[in-house]
Design an enzyme around this catalytic site. Structure first.
Site, PDB file in Angstrom:
ATOM      1  N   LYS A 113       0.893  -1.442  -0.140  1.00 26.46           N
ATOM      2  CA  LYS A 113      -0.056   0.049   0.026  1.00 26.46           C
ATOM      3  C   LYS A 113       0.819   1.086  -0.085  1.00 26.46           C
ATOM      4  CE  LYS A 113      -4.437   1.051   0.047  1.00 26.46           C
ATOM      5  NZ  LYS A 113      -5.686   0.031  -0.466  1.00 26.46           N
TER       6      LYS A 113
HETATM    7  P1  NAD Z   1     -13.336   7.221  -2.748  1.00 30.43           P
HETATM    8  O1  NAD Z   1     -12.418   8.510  -2.630  1.00 30.43           O
HETATM    9  O2  NAD Z   1     -14.009   7.339  -3.988  1.00 30.43           O
HETATM   10  O3  NAD Z   1     -14.717   7.579  -1.779  1.00 30.43           O
HETATM   11  C1  NAD Z   1     -14.573   7.705  -0.489  1.00 30.43           C
HETATM   12  C2  NAD Z   1     -15.897   8.430   0.075  1.00 30.43           C
HETATM   13  O4  NAD Z   1     -15.983   8.388   1.348  1.00 30.43           O
HETATM   14  C3  NAD Z   1     -15.978   9.787  -0.601  1.00 30.43           C
HETATM   15  O5  NAD Z   1     -17.200  10.055  -0.918  1.00 30.43           O
HETATM   16  C4  NAD Z   1     -15.860  10.689   0.609  1.00 30.43           C
HETATM   17  O6  NAD Z   1     -16.811  11.765   0.759  1.00 30.43           O
HETATM   18  C5  NAD Z   1     -16.583   9.473   1.729  1.00 30.43           C
HETATM   19  N1  NAD Z   1     -16.115   9.746   2.952  1.00 30.43           N
HETATM   20  C6  NAD Z   1     -14.850  10.412   3.491  1.00 30.43           C
HETATM   21  N2  NAD Z   1     -14.883  10.411   4.976  1.00 30.43           N
HETATM   22  C7  NAD Z   1     -16.386  10.199   5.443  1.00 30.43           C
HETATM   23  C8  NAD Z   1     -17.099  10.178   6.584  1.00 30.43           C
HETATM   24  N3  NAD Z   1     -16.279  10.405   7.627  1.00 30.43           N
HETATM   25  N4  NAD Z   1     -18.317   9.781   6.450  1.00 30.43           N
HETATM   26  C9  NAD Z   1     -18.802   9.479   5.368  1.00 30.43           C
HETATM   27  N5  NAD Z   1     -18.224   9.561   4.104  1.00 30.43           N
HETATM   28  C10 NAD Z   1     -17.040   9.921   4.200  1.00 30.43           C
HETATM   29  O7  NAD Z   1     -12.761   6.002  -2.156  1.00 30.43           O
HETATM   30  P2  NAD Z   1     -12.991   4.615  -2.560  1.00 30.43           P
HETATM   31  O8  NAD Z   1     -11.943   4.113  -3.622  1.00 30.43           O
HETATM   32  O9  NAD Z   1     -14.287   4.398  -2.867  1.00 30.43           O
HETATM   33  O10 NAD Z   1     -12.594   4.016  -1.250  1.00 30.43           O
HETATM   34  C11 NAD Z   1     -13.347   3.764  -0.032  1.00 30.43           C
HETATM   35  C12 NAD Z   1     -12.802   2.668   0.701  1.00 30.43           C
HETATM   36  O11 NAD Z   1     -12.796   1.601   0.064  1.00 30.43           O
HETATM   37  C13 NAD Z   1     -11.513   2.851   1.377  1.00 30.43           C
HETATM   38  O12 NAD Z   1     -11.672   2.345   2.519  1.00 30.43           O
HETATM   39  C14 NAD Z   1     -10.679   1.806   0.496  1.00 30.43           C
HETATM   40  O13 NAD Z   1      -9.422   1.530   0.859  1.00 30.43           O
HETATM   41  C15 NAD Z   1     -11.593   0.854   0.204  1.00 30.43           C
HETATM   42  N6  NAD Z   1     -11.419   0.123  -0.985  1.00 30.43           N
HETATM   43  C16 NAD Z   1     -11.373   0.698  -2.371  1.00 30.43           C
HETATM   44  C17 NAD Z   1     -10.891   0.070  -3.465  1.00 30.43           C
HETATM   45  C18 NAD Z   1     -11.043   0.654  -4.993  1.00 30.43           C
HETATM   46  O14 NAD Z   1     -10.753   0.061  -5.909  1.00 30.43           O
HETATM   47  N7  NAD Z   1     -11.251   1.888  -5.076  1.00 30.43           N
HETATM   48  C19 NAD Z   1     -10.681  -1.138  -3.307  1.00 30.43           C
HETATM   49  C20 NAD Z   1     -10.837  -1.991  -2.125  1.00 30.43           C
HETATM   50  C21 NAD Z   1     -10.903  -1.023  -1.204  1.00 30.43           C
END
Ligand code: NAD
Length: 424
Positions: A113
């Protein structure tokens, strides 16, 4: 468990939480103590200083990390996060989870990561590009298609990956699309990668509903974190006749008891940058969001969303962890005691890295697949991995989180045992 202060709130250290689960799963596996010693710590950790000329003309310095937790089963693999709260321990935790996750879905990768402590919301596009390129130059000795392959995570996207790919390629002197995944399609990206995480979350929810005999038609869904993973999962559930009654993002929470119109909400968020003020919705508080009666609750934002303090509020049958580490160990205990079924993060959100693997394999072979091929392969992997985790959950009488850790850690331990120790 040690905690660290973040602003006013006291936060669980996610790396300690990851190690606690590692220790519990290792006990259950009766892992050889030598193998345990070999796989418990990250293999390689790099912290880089990132001086950047800002739009103002001044130079500012940011801090970035890249952690390779394990390469026992193949090249290291894991996303890059840009967020003000990024710390080395958070990156270590995320790299640790990536390792077990890749092993659970049985793809030939280790885990890694990366993260840069910065606030993308306060940076211009040009400043973001400069940070990305200088960070890439800093971690360059560690990355490469056979070494370590970054991907998007919170507040990074396909454009960020294009800049990384270009910076790496310029340093090498030739184009290397396989150095990152989550790229734009025109640069060797894969069909379906953008929605892979949310789609994988959806497949595991389908499996869990089958397993628990919960009809998905009419099921009420709440999504905390309406970003990439959360909005795609919400969209697929909405298309499948479930009702997404509430969602939140970093600006606030909205609710409609009859279900939100998710395609329109996605357009609204793209247009305004927030879910707030969506026509036909009412604004609710975070506490109200966590207390809503629903069938499926999807934490899809960041770590430590559900804790020992607020877990008792949840009134749901399933928690599907789209985010990494959204429940603290204290929160876990409360939810398991309440009989809530948790689809653990390292299984639930593994769709993203699975399609990243497809993208890397396509880049390396120069043969590209259509969307239906990507989705059918993804569905098969997610659903068979779910069954494997449930078998351990049932046979070994452990909770779903320990079962998932046992599957992943067991595979990494086996690869480590077969490779042996160099030098002796
Ligand atoms: P992203 O940046 O697209 O979305 C994150 C969202 O969370 C945003 O809409 C933001 O406004 C919201 N957010 C932030 N703080 C918040 C809070 N306190 N309360 C409510 N909403 C809040 O990110 P993503 O890629 O969707 O990632 C989200 C989660 O999924 C993370 O934990 C990430 O590690 C995990 N993840 C993502 C992927 C991927 O391929 N994108 C893969 C595996 C895991």
């Amino acid at each position: 468990m040690e905690t660290v202060a973040k602003g006013a709130a006291v936060q669980t250290n996610p790396y300690e939480a990851a190690l606690m689960n590692f220790d519990m799963a290792s006990e259950q596996l009766e892992l050889d103590p030598d193998i345990r010693t070999m796989i418990r710590n990250p293999e390689r950790v790099l912290t880089v200083d990132i001086p950047v000329r800002m739009d103002s003309g001044r130079i500012e310095s940011f801090t970035g990390h890249r952690v390779q937790y394990s390469t026992a089963r193949g090249p290291a693999k894991g996303g890059i996060r840009f967020h003000p709260n990024v710390t080395l321990d958070e990156v270590k935790a995320l790299a640790c989870w990536m390792t077990w996750k890749c092993a659970i879905v049985n793809i030939p990768f280790g885990g890694a990561k990366g993260g840069v402590t910065c606030n993308p919301k306060k940076l211009s596009n040009q400043e973001l590009e400069h940070i990305t390129r200088r960070y890439t130059a800093g971690i360059l000795p560690m990355i490469g298609p056979e070494m370590d392959i970054p991907a998007p995570d919170v507040y990074t996207n396909s454009q960020t990956m294009a800049w990384i790919m270009d910076t790496y390629s310029m340093m090498k002197g030739y184009s290397v699309p396989g150095v990152v995944t989550g790229k734009p399609l025109s640069l060797g990206g894969s069909q379906g990668r953008n929605e892979a995480t949310g789609r994988g979350v959806f497949y595991t929810i389908q499996s869990a509903c089958d397993f628990l005999n919960i009809p998905m038609k009419g099921a009420k869904v709440v999504v905390q974190g309406f970003g990439n993973a959360g909005s795609v999962a919400a969209h697929l559930l909405d298309s499948g006749a479930s009702y997404v009654i509430a969602v939140s993002d970093s600006s606030g929470c909205i609710y409609n008891k009859n279900g939100l119109d998710i395609p329109k909400l996605i357009l609204h968020k793209t247009r305004t940058g927030s879910v707030l003020d969506f026509p036909g919705s009412e604004k609710i508080t975070v506490d109200e969001l966590f207390s809503l009666q629903c069938d499926i609750f999807i934490p899809a934002a960041l770590e430590n969303a559900i804790t020992g303090e607020n877990a008792h509020r949840l009134d749901t049958r399933i928690v599907a962890e789209a985010a990494n580490g959204p429940i603290t160990p204290d929160g876990d205990s409360v939810l398991f005691d309440k009989g809530i079924f948790i689809i653990p993060d390292i299984l639930c959100n593994a769709g993203g890295v699975t399609v990243s693997y497809f993208e890397w394999a396509q880049d390396e072979s120069h043969i590209f697949w259509d969307e239906s091929e990507v989705y059918s392969r993804l569905e098969k992997i997610m659903k068979s991995s779910f069954i494997e985790v449930m078998k351990i959950h049932h046979d070994r009488k452990v909770n779903t989180r320990i079962a998932a850790n046992m599957l992943g850690i067991g595979r990494v331990a086996e690869a480590t045992r077969l490779r042996g120790l160099y030098p002796q």
